[in-house]
Design an enzyme around this catalytic site. Sequence first.
Site, short mmCIF file in Angstrom:
data_model
loop_
_atom_site.label_atom_id
_atom_site.label_comp_id
_atom_site.label_asym_id
_atom_site.label_seq_id
_atom_site.Cartn_x
_atom_site.Cartn_y
_atom_site.Cartn_z
N HIS A 125 46.09 -88.19 26.87
CA HIS A 125 45.16 -87.08 27.04
C HIS A 125 43.92 -87.10 26.14
O HIS A 125 43.32 -86.06 25.89
CB HIS A 125 45.88 -85.74 26.80
CG HIS A 125 46.93 -85.40 27.80
ND1 HIS A 125 48.09 -86.12 27.94
CD2 HIS A 125 47.02 -84.39 28.71
CE1 HIS A 125 48.85 -85.58 28.87
NE2 HIS A 125 48.23 -84.53 29.37
N ASP A 153 41.41 -91.53 32.22
CA ASP A 153 42.47 -90.77 31.56
C ASP A 153 43.61 -90.45 32.52
O ASP A 153 43.40 -90.32 33.74
CB ASP A 153 41.91 -89.46 31.01
CG ASP A 153 42.77 -88.89 29.89
OD1 ASP A 153 43.55 -87.98 30.14
OD2 ASP A 153 42.66 -89.39 28.75
N GLY A 154 44.80 -90.29 31.96
CA GLY A 154 45.95 -89.90 32.77
C GLY A 154 45.86 -88.48 33.27
O GLY A 154 46.45 -88.13 34.29
N HIS A 155 45.13 -87.62 32.54
CA HIS A 155 44.95 -86.23 32.95
C HIS A 155 43.46 -85.99 33.15
O HIS A 155 42.70 -85.90 32.20
CB HIS A 155 45.51 -85.27 31.91
CG HIS A 155 45.68 -83.87 32.42
ND1 HIS A 155 44.70 -83.19 33.11
CD2 HIS A 155 46.73 -83.01 32.33
CE1 HIS A 155 45.14 -81.98 33.42
NE2 HIS A 155 46.37 -81.85 32.97
N HIS A 171 50.77 -84.48 39.99
CA HIS A 171 50.60 -83.34 39.10
C HIS A 171 49.47 -82.47 39.63
O HIS A 171 48.33 -82.91 39.78
CB HIS A 171 50.28 -83.86 37.70
CG HIS A 171 50.26 -82.83 36.63
ND1 HIS A 171 49.15 -82.06 36.38
CD2 HIS A 171 51.21 -82.43 35.74
CE1 HIS A 171 49.40 -81.25 35.37
NE2 HIS A 171 50.65 -81.45 34.96
N GLU A 215 55.53 -80.92 37.49
CA GLU A 215 54.56 -79.84 37.78
C GLU A 215 53.69 -80.23 38.96
O GLU A 215 52.47 -80.13 38.92
CB GLU A 215 53.70 -79.57 36.54
CG GLU A 215 54.52 -79.29 35.29
CD GLU A 215 53.68 -79.19 34.03
OE1 GLU A 215 52.58 -79.80 33.98
OE2 GLU A 215 54.08 -78.50 33.09
N GLU A 233 52.16 -73.60 38.65
CA GLU A 233 51.62 -73.38 37.32
C GLU A 233 50.31 -72.60 37.38
O GLU A 233 49.46 -72.84 38.25
CB GLU A 233 51.39 -74.73 36.64
CG GLU A 233 50.88 -74.63 35.22
CD GLU A 233 50.62 -75.98 34.59
OE1 GLU A 233 49.95 -76.02 33.54
OE2 GLU A 233 51.07 -77.01 35.14
N CYS A 271 47.73 -72.75 35.54
CA CYS A 271 46.56 -73.64 35.41
C CYS A 271 46.19 -74.28 36.75
O CYS A 271 45.01 -74.53 37.00
CB CYS A 271 46.86 -74.75 34.41
SG CYS A 271 46.79 -74.25 32.69
N CYS A 316 48.81 -74.44 27.64
CA CYS A 316 47.55 -74.63 28.38
C CYS A 316 47.18 -73.41 29.21
O CYS A 316 46.00 -73.13 29.41
CB CYS A 316 47.65 -75.87 29.27
SG CYS A 316 49.09 -75.89 30.36
N CYS A 317 48.18 -72.66 29.70
CA CYS A 317 47.88 -71.56 30.63
C CYS A 317 47.21 -70.35 29.98
O CYS A 317 46.22 -69.84 30.53
CB CYS A 317 49.14 -71.15 31.38
SG CYS A 317 49.77 -72.43 32.50
#
Length: 651
Positions: free
Chosen positions: A138, A188-190, A268, A320, A336, A338, A416-417
């Site tokens: 991340h 990036d992975g996210h 995701h 998720e 989620e 987010c 994160c939320c």
Amino acid sequence: MGKKACLSTLPLNQVTLRDTFWSHYLDLVRQTVIPYQWEALNDRIPDAEPSHAVKNFKIAAGLEAGEYGGLVFQDSDVAKWLEAVGYSLATHPDPALEQLADEVIAIIGKAQQPDGYLNTYFTLKEPGKRWTNLHECHELYCAGHMMEAAVAYLKGTGKRALLDIMCRYADYIDTVFGSEPGKIQGYDGHQEIELALVKLYEVTGNEKYLSLSRFFIDERGKTPNFFVEEWKGRRGLSHWTKKVEGEPNLAYNQSHKPVREQTEAVGHSVRAVYMYTAMADLAAQTGDEALYNACKRLWSNIITKQMYITGGIGSTHHGEAFTFDYDLPNDTVYAETCASIGLVFFAHRMLKMEANSVYADVIERILYNILPSAISRDGRSFFYVNPLEVWPEACSKNPGKHHVKPVRQKWFGCACCPPNIARLLASIGQYVYSFSDSTLYTHLYIGGKANIPYGEESFVIQQENRYPWEGRITLTFETAPSGPYKIALRIPGWCRKYGLYLNGKPVLPDSIENGYACIERQWAAGDAITLELEMAATFMTSNPRVRANAGKLAIQRGPLVYCLEEADNGSNLSAISISPDSVLTPYFDENLAGGAIVLQGKAYRTDESRWANNLYGPVASSDNPVQIKAIPYYLWGNREPGEMLVWVRRA
């Protein structure tokens, strides 16, 4: 290719919201949520999971001693908090809050490394391993969130300190990543930095940032796959398990194929919609039709096959993630918070390119169901997961449902939320209207005033309503544009009948354009347009392929989805059934969490007396008539913990 013609969004300081529904939340985020989350980020909330986020920055800045704490992406929580602060200051200047944020930004500046790098985990814990595990760690995600914060803070205060820090970081990232020899040809992975770089480009005009965003989008999913090659390079060792793991699941990160070839939302869910948002941004900035068409395909897949009636997305807690079309379980759902917020971002970007009510309908669905549900009425607890069916005993005793909580939580180790909720609430004013040289589009029915640019001039329009409880909306010109102008009012997808009035007299729209009723006139100060939306309680059903909802009904009134709670209807809500012919009577319950319209009607409950000592038995008619009370979904979980149900058996 060139930039697409897009609608403009009003700056937050040109929209003043005074709304019977939203003013509570707007005051709450300013007066309670932002201060509460600051305490949480500093580990000062009793009995809540520690954040470590601010302390990590202080340690990296050399202001405190200690070791890194929290997850690898902990920096992003501070970034989202600062973004919310930037939005809040844009509409409500607060010298004390601004000074606090300036102090945090100064700490962030001291934590930045001499070459521009900024990440407390890799500065403190693994300083020699920058960019060695992009799949899991991340780094660019954290950078993206801080870039978004920098842009919001610039717009809210006019101050450049954080923007300068992040431009310096972005310049460094541009020396590390790219297609040139010696650079990392990866991503990036996210996903997050992709959309953030576009925002950075928009405020700086630096084409390098737009090009870097496009590089990350274009590179994803190419063959040979970057994540597979990176995995081989670290011999499969995982950051999370500290063990050698198998080859990466490429669909999880939406890197299974180039983005322009993707047709279904997979993996995701937050990563997916953040990426789709960036794709839409780039399509708008560059006129890339292939990218735009991919966005439209992916949008259609989500809203027609993978979205809950509440606006939730991501049906499984394993990763998720999205699973497959029509797989929408109600009791094990993840949905989620987010992810729904990310879907709002995606919808808003699509709406800028095409004024089509389908995008605004989804924004409205999320804003009136998921978003206010995810935060308690007092602003001090939050839902990460947004279920449509809750059985508290199963939440505690069934391992497959441990992720579903019957009560909101004070904070999360992976938090994160909550700051995502804060930044969306604080910026909600930018979603109400869009405009062009000739047209004002009203997407959301939220009361307040807006100052609309018109050539070298501007005009002021005021919106008044009691939405979502009543369907009467009035737009009044406090001042008028000097030339003819079109007002486009969204007719919500849930509305079956509406009326339009000009200065009290019924009129027909001049046109209906993609779900918007349009009136074009030479306006004068004092002119008023009134839209009357029929707001009847409606029984909803779902596509028969959604097996979780087979033989079940849901209730919707206006934009609000309703649910049954144990507090009103007793335990074992699964024993209740309702006929689609039942009449649901609305009434205002002022004792329910700030007041809300609830629905009352006739239903049936299975007589459970014959089942005292039996698990199975022959079919028998044993349903007794009962009165049920349904409350808006967003208010569930604000009383004693108990069962909750959205989809009710059909009688």
